[in-house]
Structures are given as C-alpha cells and as structure tokens.
Design a protein around this motif. Structure first.
Motif, PDB file in Angstrom:
ATOM      1  N   TYR A  80       0.848  -1.205   0.000  1.00 20.00           N
ATOM      2  CA  TYR A  80       0.000   0.000   0.000  1.00 20.00           C
ATOM      3  C   TYR A  80       0.882   1.253   0.000  1.00 20.00           C
ATOM      4  CZ  TYR A  80      -2.679   3.575   2.593  1.00 20.00           C
ATOM      5  OH  TYR A  80      -3.247   4.731   3.038  1.00 20.00           O
ATOM      6  N   ILE A  86      -5.427   9.713  -0.386  1.00 20.94           N
ATOM      7  CA  ILE A  86      -6.199  10.949  -0.175  1.00 20.94           C
ATOM      8  C   ILE A  86      -7.323  10.713   0.842  1.00 20.94           C
ATOM      9  CG2 ILE A  86      -5.645  11.974  -2.417  1.00 20.94           C
ATOM     10  CD1 ILE A  86      -8.399  10.886  -3.410  1.00 20.94           C
ATOM     11  N   HIS A  87      -7.352   9.517   1.439  1.00 21.15           N
ATOM     12  CA  HIS A  87      -8.278   9.172   2.519  1.00 21.15           C
ATOM     13  C   HIS A  87      -9.741   9.333   2.113  1.00 21.15           C
ATOM     14  CE1 HIS A  87      -4.733   8.764   4.976  1.00 21.15           C
ATOM     15  NE2 HIS A  87      -4.339   9.939   4.513  1.00 21.15           N
ATOM     16  N   GLY A  89     -11.706   6.825   1.497  1.00 28.34           N
ATOM     17  CA  GLY A  89     -12.473   5.773   2.175  1.00 28.34           C
ATOM     18  C   GLY A  89     -13.065   4.718   1.255  1.00 28.34           C
ATOM     19  N   CYS A  91     -11.812   2.269  -0.336  1.00 30.28           N
ATOM     20  CA  CYS A  91     -11.288   0.919  -0.085  1.00 30.28           C
ATOM     21  C   CYS A  91     -11.899   0.292   1.161  1.00 30.28           C
ATOM     22  CB  CYS A  91      -9.770   0.948   0.024  1.00 30.28           C
ATOM     23  SG  CYS A  91      -9.177   2.065   1.304  1.00 30.28           S
ATOM     24  N   CYS A 126      -9.643   1.241  -5.071  1.00 33.71           N
ATOM     25  CA  CYS A 126      -8.927   2.508  -4.879  1.00 33.71           C
ATOM     26  C   CYS A 126      -8.823   3.257  -6.209  1.00 33.71           C
ATOM     27  CB  CYS A 126      -7.531   2.236  -4.324  1.00 33.71           C
ATOM     28  SG  CYS A 126      -6.574   3.763  -4.200  1.00 33.71           S
TER      29      CYS A 126
HETATM   30  S1  SF4 Z   1      -9.330   4.120  -1.791  1.00 29.59           S
HETATM   31 FE1  SF4 Z   1      -8.277   3.847   0.169  1.00 29.59          FE
HETATM   32  S2  SF4 Z   1      -6.097   3.820  -0.328  1.00 29.59           S
HETATM   33 FE2  SF4 Z   1      -7.160   4.644  -2.105  1.00 29.59          FE
HETATM   34  S3  SF4 Z   1      -7.060   6.857  -1.821  1.00 29.59           S
HETATM   35 FE3  SF4 Z   1      -9.009   6.166  -0.969  1.00 29.59          FE
HETATM   36  S4  SF4 Z   1      -8.603   5.784   1.229  1.00 29.59           S
HETATM   37 FE4  SF4 Z   1      -6.609   5.913   0.174  1.00 29.59          FE
END
Ligand code: SF4
Ligand code: SF4
Length: 136
Positions: A80, A86-87, A89, A91, A126
């Motif tokens: 990872y 970029i948080h 969410g 995933c 993601c």
């Molecule tokens: S999907 Fe998950 S890993 Fe990808 S940017 Fe969003 S929070 Fe980060």
C-alpha cells in the motif's frame, strides 16, 4: 487472531480424509476454502485460509503435516502506497476483514496488515490504484 493462506496437497490415498472438518471441530480453527481441486484416486489441491490464534494455527498445521498432507503457506501480501492516499475511504467499503478502516479521530484511512486476508478487492476499489500484490 492470525489469518493465513495455505496450499494443501493431498496424496491420492488421502483425498477423502476429513482434514478440514477436524481443523474446525478439534482445533477450533476457522477455515475458508478458497479453491479445491480434489478427485478420488488423484493428487488433490486445496487452497485454504485459516484463522486462529498463532499457537492454535501452529498445532493445526502440525496436524495436517502429520497426516502426510503437504501444507505450504501462500505468501502474498498487499503493498500500500500510504504517502499518496487521499483518505477517500473507498477501499474501506470493500474490505470485509477490517484491515482498512477510517479513523474517527483523524478521519484518515488506516491499514492494518495483520487483518488482511489478501482478498484483493481493494486493488480495484482505490481510484488511485494505491494497492498492489507483493509476492514473496
Ligand atoms: S481508496 Fe483507500 S487507499 Fe485509495 S485513496 Fe481512498 S482511502 Fe486511500
Ligand atoms: S486485500 Fe482484502 S482484506 Fe486485504 S486490505 Fe485489501 S480488501 Fe482488505
């Protein structure tokens, strides 16, 4: 709790042995069969994910090997790229194991590799493609 994947190879004379049943009943190991290729009289292969406390898992593996069944860990890990996250969410919505969660305190995504069962669902979830498979 430890989650690990293994490839079991059964000799032809042992394909009908109730090994997964015994792992569940006698060792209290959670067993998830991911793939099975077993036919009577032929060498059989089973891909299992086993979940249990470390010592219990070790006992279960010793039991499998004691039955003359080969038991090889499936060494795949999720890599990872945390620095680019970029948080958003996205995933966390697909990660049923709880390895990917949003922290209420920081509102950031937190990856706990100990809980990862390498289901690979996060790879597509993601938008920035920050997850990849690391094969050891
Ligand atoms: S999907 Fe998950 S890993 Fe990808 S940017 Fe969003 S929070 Fe980060
Ligand atoms: S591979 Fe599966 S279990 Fe592991 S972090 Fe990704 S979604 Fe979660």
């Amino acid at each position: 709790m430890t989650h690990k994947r293994f490839v079991l190879t059964f000799p032809p004379e042992l394909t009908s042995e109730p090994i997964t049943y015994k792992l569940i009943k006698d060792f209290d190991i959670m067993v998830n069969i991911l793939n099975a290729d077993i036919s009577p009289g032929k060498i059989g292969h089973l891909v299992l994910e086993m979940s249990a406390p470390g010592k219990v898992l070790k006992s279960g593996i010793e039991y499998i090997k004691g039955q003359n069944v080969e038991c090889v860990p499936l060494e795949k890990k999720i890599f990872y790229q945390a620095d680019n996250c970029i948080h958003c969410g996205s995933c966390t919505a697909v990660c049923f194991s709880g390895a990917l969660t949003m922290s209420r305190a920081t509102n950031e995504m937190v990856f706990n590799p100990e809980k990862c069962v390498v289901c690979e669902l996060c790879l597509k979830a993601c938008p920035l493609r920050l997850f990849s498979i690391d094969i050891e």
